[in-house]
Structure formats: C-alpha cells, structure tokens
Enzyme design. Sequence first.
Site, short mmCIF file in Angstrom:
data_model
loop_
_atom_site.label_atom_id
_atom_site.label_comp_id
_atom_site.label_asym_id
_atom_site.label_seq_id
_atom_site.Cartn_x
_atom_site.Cartn_y
_atom_site.Cartn_z
N ALA A 184 2.74 -5.07 3.22
CA ALA A 184 1.99 -5.01 4.47
C ALA A 184 2.14 -3.64 5.14
CB ALA A 184 2.47 -6.11 5.42
N GLU A 185 3.36 -3.13 5.21
CA GLU A 185 3.55 -1.82 5.86
C GLU A 185 2.91 -0.71 5.05
OE1 GLU A 185 6.89 1.13 7.79
OE2 GLU A 185 7.33 -1.01 7.61
N THR A 186 2.90 -0.83 3.74
CA THR A 186 2.22 0.16 2.90
C THR A 186 0.73 0.18 3.23
OG1 THR A 186 3.83 -0.03 1.11
CG2 THR A 186 1.64 0.80 0.52
N SER A 196 0.26 1.73 6.73
CA SER A 196 0.58 3.17 6.74
C SER A 196 -0.51 3.98 6.07
CB SER A 196 1.92 3.43 6.07
OG SER A 196 2.97 2.84 6.80
#
Length: 141
Positions: free
Chosen positions: A59-61, A64
């Site tokens: 999710a953070e990838t 970002s």
Amino acid sequence: MMKELNLLDGIDLEQTLIGALGISFKELDPDKVVCEMPVGPKTVQPMGLLHGGASVALAETAASIAAALNVNPETHYPVGLEINANHIRGKQDGVVTATAIPFHKGRTSMVWDIQITDEEEKLISVSRCTIAIVEKRKDRL
C-alpha cells in the site's frame, strides 16, 4: 501507458523492498497507481496467510509512487508520513493488487486511498497513506 518515473532513475528496484517482495507496476498515472504483489514464501506470515506488514508495504509503495508522479523529481521527493490499514480477508496464495487513488493532492502533503484486492476483486485490505512532499536541498540528499 506507463509514465516514466524519473525519481527512480539510477535505482535498482530489485535491491529494494519493492524487489524483495516482488512488487510490479501495472498502471502509473498521477491519479491512479496499480501494482501487484505475489502471495507466497516472501510475503506470508508463519501460519501461511498474507502478512499484514507485506500488505502495508504494498500500500505505501503504491501511494509513494503515485505521489512521485505528481511532483517535480528535480526539486521534490515524496516521503511516507503515516499509514493505517484494515485487513479484511486472509489470502494464502496467488496475487494481490493495490490501487491507489488520491483523497488530497496538496503542495506539501498528499493523502491516498489504497485498496488491495485479490484475483476475484475481493477486498483484502484497505489503507490510507499520508505522504509528505519534501523539497530537495543539498544538505539533505
């Protein structure tokens, strides 16, 4: 059509968490990023289910990279500031897909909604990720 990620020029993604988890990018657009991750030995917890941390990393990838598509990589870069996740359903094998869409795209921060689904589009996890947009300075990088 996939937009070039100038922010990642010169970075060997295979030598990052992205490579370690087998994350691949399927759609790159300033308003939508879609990426996939296999569910297997590198991404499951000891009981054989998709590890919540792997889901959060996916999710953070997605968030970002989405933020990176919205900034000038010569002057700014995105940094994860906060993320939360709710794990809805377990997954033992196959592939999960993360789709990031913006809640807010500002000058100094962005907030992204990320939904992770399986091959049948069943919801696996939902996340909200806040990204700080940081100005590049010679004394920082």
